[in-house]
Design an enzyme around this catalytic site. Sequence first.
Site, PDB file in Angstrom:
ATOM      1  N   SER A 204      43.543  65.068  -4.410  1.00 33.18           N
ATOM      2  CA  SER A 204      42.596  65.080  -5.194  1.00 33.18           C
ATOM      3  C   SER A 204      41.323  66.908  -5.056  1.00 33.18           C
ATOM      4  CB  SER A 204      41.806  64.114  -4.208  1.00 33.18           C
ATOM      5  OG  SER A 204      41.672  62.380  -5.152  1.00 33.18           O
TER       6      SER A 204
ATOM      7  N   GLU B 277      37.584  58.356 -12.064  1.00 32.84           N
ATOM      8  CA  GLU B 277      37.819  58.556 -13.048  1.00 32.84           C
ATOM      9  C   GLU B 277      37.860  57.954 -14.494  1.00 32.84           C
ATOM     10  OE1 GLU B 277      38.615  62.724 -13.482  1.00 32.84           O
ATOM     11  OE2 GLU B 277      38.432  62.870 -10.886  1.00 32.84           O
TER      12      GLU B 277
ATOM     13  N   GLY C 275      29.497  65.924  -8.821  1.00 36.46           N
ATOM     14  CA  GLY C 275      28.220  64.831  -9.167  1.00 36.46           C
ATOM     15  C   GLY C 275      27.240  64.499 -10.333  1.00 36.46           C
ATOM     16  N   LEU C 276      28.954  63.660 -10.702  1.00 36.16           N
ATOM     17  CA  LEU C 276      28.643  62.904 -11.512  1.00 36.16           C
ATOM     18  C   LEU C 276      27.862  60.839 -11.338  1.00 36.16           C
ATOM     19  CD1 LEU C 276      28.246  62.207 -14.617  1.00 36.16           C
ATOM     20  CD2 LEU C 276      30.873  61.856 -14.382  1.00 36.16           C
ATOM     21  N   THR C 277      29.024  60.770 -11.121  1.00 32.34           N
ATOM     22  CA  THR C 277      28.632  59.273 -10.407  1.00 32.34           C
ATOM     23  C   THR C 277      26.961  58.700  -9.178  1.00 32.34           C
ATOM     24  OG1 THR C 277      30.743  58.925 -10.128  1.00 32.34           O
ATOM     25  CG2 THR C 277      29.338  56.994  -9.385  1.00 32.34           C
TER      26      THR C 277
HETATM   27  C1  LIG Z   1      37.604  57.960  -2.731  1.00 37.35           C
HETATM   28  C2  LIG Z   1      36.388  58.756  -4.313  1.00 37.35           C
HETATM   29  C3  LIG Z   1      35.792  59.803  -4.841  1.00 37.35           C
HETATM   30  C4  LIG Z   1      35.257  59.602  -6.256  1.00 37.35           C
HETATM   31  N1  LIG Z   1      34.806  60.724  -6.159  1.00 37.35           N
HETATM   32  C5  LIG Z   1      34.169  61.443  -6.864  1.00 37.35           C
HETATM   33  C6  LIG Z   1      33.627  62.654  -7.655  1.00 37.35           C
HETATM   34  O1  LIG Z   1      34.436  63.723  -6.747  1.00 37.35           O
HETATM   35  N2  LIG Z   1      32.922  62.843  -8.212  1.00 37.35           N
HETATM   36  C7  LIG Z   1      32.365  61.737  -9.038  1.00 37.35           C
HETATM   37  O2  LIG Z   1      31.102  61.608  -9.703  1.00 37.35           O
HETATM   38  N3  LIG Z   1      32.510  60.904  -8.719  1.00 37.35           N
HETATM   39  C8  LIG Z   1      32.807  59.929  -7.757  1.00 37.35           C
HETATM   40  N4  LIG Z   1      33.545  59.045  -7.712  1.00 37.35           N
HETATM   41  C9  LIG Z   1      33.056  57.987  -8.514  1.00 37.35           C
HETATM   42  C10 LIG Z   1      33.640  57.034  -9.734  1.00 37.35           C
HETATM   43  O3  LIG Z   1      34.473  58.010 -10.050  1.00 37.35           O
HETATM   44  C11 LIG Z   1      33.207  55.956  -9.820  1.00 37.35           C
HETATM   45  O4  LIG Z   1      33.752  54.583  -8.644  1.00 37.35           O
HETATM   46  C12 LIG Z   1      34.146  55.064 -10.534  1.00 37.35           C
HETATM   47  O5  LIG Z   1      33.208  55.895 -11.875  1.00 37.35           O
HETATM   48  C13 LIG Z   1      33.227  53.545 -10.978  1.00 37.35           C
HETATM   49  O6  LIG Z   1      32.050  53.835 -10.864  1.00 37.35           O
HETATM   50  P1  LIG Z   1      31.564  52.989  -9.928  1.00 37.35           P
HETATM   51  O7  LIG Z   1      32.639  52.658  -8.411  1.00 37.35           O
HETATM   52  O8  LIG Z   1      30.470  52.480 -10.125  1.00 37.35           O
HETATM   53  O9  LIG Z   1      32.045  50.581 -10.592  1.00 37.35           O
HETATM   54  P2  LIG Z   1      31.099  50.270 -11.392  1.00 37.35           P
HETATM   55  O10 LIG Z   1      31.518  51.232 -12.441  1.00 37.35           O
HETATM   56  O11 LIG Z   1      30.035  49.711 -11.014  1.00 37.35           O
HETATM   57  O12 LIG Z   1      32.161  49.171 -12.198  1.00 37.35           O
HETATM   58  C14 LIG Z   1      32.760  48.024 -10.985  1.00 37.35           C
HETATM   59  C15 LIG Z   1      33.825  47.609 -12.064  1.00 37.35           C
HETATM   60  O13 LIG Z   1      33.596  47.162 -13.171  1.00 37.35           O
HETATM   61  C16 LIG Z   1      34.254  46.860 -14.320  1.00 37.35           C
HETATM   62  N5  LIG Z   1      33.331  47.903 -15.397  1.00 37.35           N
HETATM   63  C17 LIG Z   1      32.795  49.260 -16.024  1.00 37.35           C
HETATM   64  N6  LIG Z   1      32.255  48.642 -16.709  1.00 37.35           N
HETATM   65  C18 LIG Z   1      32.769  47.601 -17.463  1.00 37.35           C
HETATM   66  C19 LIG Z   1      32.683  47.001 -18.747  1.00 37.35           C
HETATM   67  N7  LIG Z   1      31.854  47.869 -20.385  1.00 37.35           N
HETATM   68  N8  LIG Z   1      33.752  45.985 -19.370  1.00 37.35           N
HETATM   69  C20 LIG Z   1      34.656  45.767 -17.858  1.00 37.35           C
HETATM   70  N9  LIG Z   1      34.607  46.054 -16.855  1.00 37.35           N
HETATM   71  C21 LIG Z   1      33.621  46.705 -16.573  1.00 37.35           C
HETATM   72  C22 LIG Z   1      34.876  48.327 -13.213  1.00 37.35           C
HETATM   73  O14 LIG Z   1      35.877  48.674 -14.237  1.00 37.35           O
HETATM   74  C23 LIG Z   1      35.156  47.357 -12.361  1.00 37.35           C
HETATM   75  O15 LIG Z   1      36.535  47.097 -12.271  1.00 37.35           O
HETATM   76  C24 LIG Z   1      34.877  59.027  -6.271  1.00 37.35           C
HETATM   77  C25 LIG Z   1      35.018  56.625  -5.972  1.00 37.35           C
HETATM   78  C26 LIG Z   1      35.881  57.159  -4.886  1.00 37.35           C
HETATM   79  C27 LIG Z   1      36.431  55.500  -4.419  1.00 37.35           C
END
Ligand SMILES: Cc1cc2nc3c(=O)[nH]c(=O)nc-3n(C[C@H](O)[C@H](O)[C@H](O)COP(=O)(O)OP(=O)(O)OC[C@H]3O[C@@H](n4cnc5c(N)ncnc54)[C@H](O)[C@@H]3O)c2cc1C
Length: 388
Positions: free
Chosen positions: A96, A368, A135-137
């Site tokens: 990572s 990702e 920083g996207l999320t």
């Molecule tokens: C350790 C770690 C490091 C990370 N590093 C970065 C980083 O450097 N930069 C960055 O920007 N982000 C980072 N992330 C964030 C990561 O990319 C997000 O956690 C990821 O995109 C999922 O978003 P969320 O956690 O909000 O889950 P959600 O989007 O809320 O999803 C929750 C659940 O719902 C499901 N879901 C969502 N939409 C739908 C749909 N339309 N239909 C059916 N199911 C769906 C998903 O598959 C998941 O199971 C990191 C995350 C972790 C855990």
Amino acid sequence: MADFQGVDFLRIDELLAEEERLARESVREFVSKDFLPLLKPHIREDGSFPMQLVPRMAELGLFGANLHGYGCAGMSNVAYGLVMQELERGDSGLRSFASVQGGLVMYPIYTYGSAAQKERWLPALAAGRAIGCFGLTEPDFGSHAAGMRTRAERRSSRWLLSGTKRWITNGSVADVAVVWARTDDDIQGFLVERGTKGFEARDIKGKFSLRASITSELFLHEVELSEESRLPLAKGLKAPLSCLTQARYGIAWGAIGAAMACYDEALRYAQERKVQGGALAGKQLTQQRLVFMLTEITKAQLLALRVGRLKDEGKLHHSMVSMAKMNNVDVALRIAREARDLLGANGIVDDYAAMRHMVNLETVRTYEGTHDIHTLILGEHITGLRAL
Ligand SMILES: Cc1cc2nc3c(=O)[nH]c(=O)nc-3n(C[C@H](O)[C@H](O)[C@H](O)COP(=O)(O)OP(=O)(O)OC[C@H]3O[C@@H](n4cnc5c(N)ncnc54)[C@H](O)[C@@H]3O)c2cc1C
């Protein structure tokens, strides 16, 4: 224990160029000799990374390894993939670190940055003198990044940036953050330097997964930026998504490394462990598990290699990367769970790698683009109907 030898049932090595094998071997040695001996305290202390290895990683060309110029190694995409595989054989946190630095920080500056931004940041990032984060999320928008609330307002020749980004790898150690924000003219990217007034990063603690990696929350309160901080060529969500395609490509390879580590450990353990008067490896159920692992690793290797060759030929479609990321992480996680099970009680302690890889891969399955999101990307590609 004998050195890790890799897994190559179908003589895939014969399909690799010499420089691709050499890149893989040098990273394999680095992981065995330099990284793994240092890992345990970082696993026990949530959210820390052996930063003393950064100069050596830079020396090996691990940052932005498939980019050209600016001190980058200019490797083929297959060599880059093999590098990611070897790093993740060590730990997903190690891969990572390199993925974020190269695919998510250097790539957007390289692709969307001005000449001055490239000159300023790329040589420093390639040499590990500067660390970056992406920083996207946001707390309320992960999979659906288009809903982001972070906003950049134009004030004559300046920008005011406000919002919160969450789950940001290396956020608190980054010298530069690539921050994506909504503007009056679509989503755009900004380079925010550490120490800028109104910008703060706080680490997220309590992670079971990716413990040897720093994960932070970024708080941006009316951060004042010059026009020179904006990535001039990045317009719309497709810009950050193109960065994610780079990083996801690396993950498709990285997951194979984690799976190989688990298979290798499980095989050695089963050969040494005696149950009911014989080696655990001699039992039918054990052999079934090992055969499953080897078969899935081999299929994942072929998938990654084909996707890598297509990327090198400029024929890659992002849905192919979705398939490779989705499948390879999924099978790696199943392999890690099987390996953990096979190790019995020993499988739950950090003297062994299987459970560490297993919980790491839970993050890799989520970030990702989650497994579900890649399923929906492929579903749309096949049917033409958007279910996302
Ligand atoms: C350790 C770690 C490091 C990370 N590093 C970065 C980083 O450097 N930069 C960055 O920007 N982000 C980072 N992330 C964030 C990561 O990319 C997000 O956690 C990821 O995109 C999922 O978003 P969320 O956690 O909000 O889950 P959600 O989007 O809320 O999803 C929750 C659940 O719902 C499901 N879901 C969502 N939409 C739908 C749909 N339309 N239909 C059916 N199911 C769906 C998903 O598959 C998941 O199971 C990191 C995350 C972790 C855990």
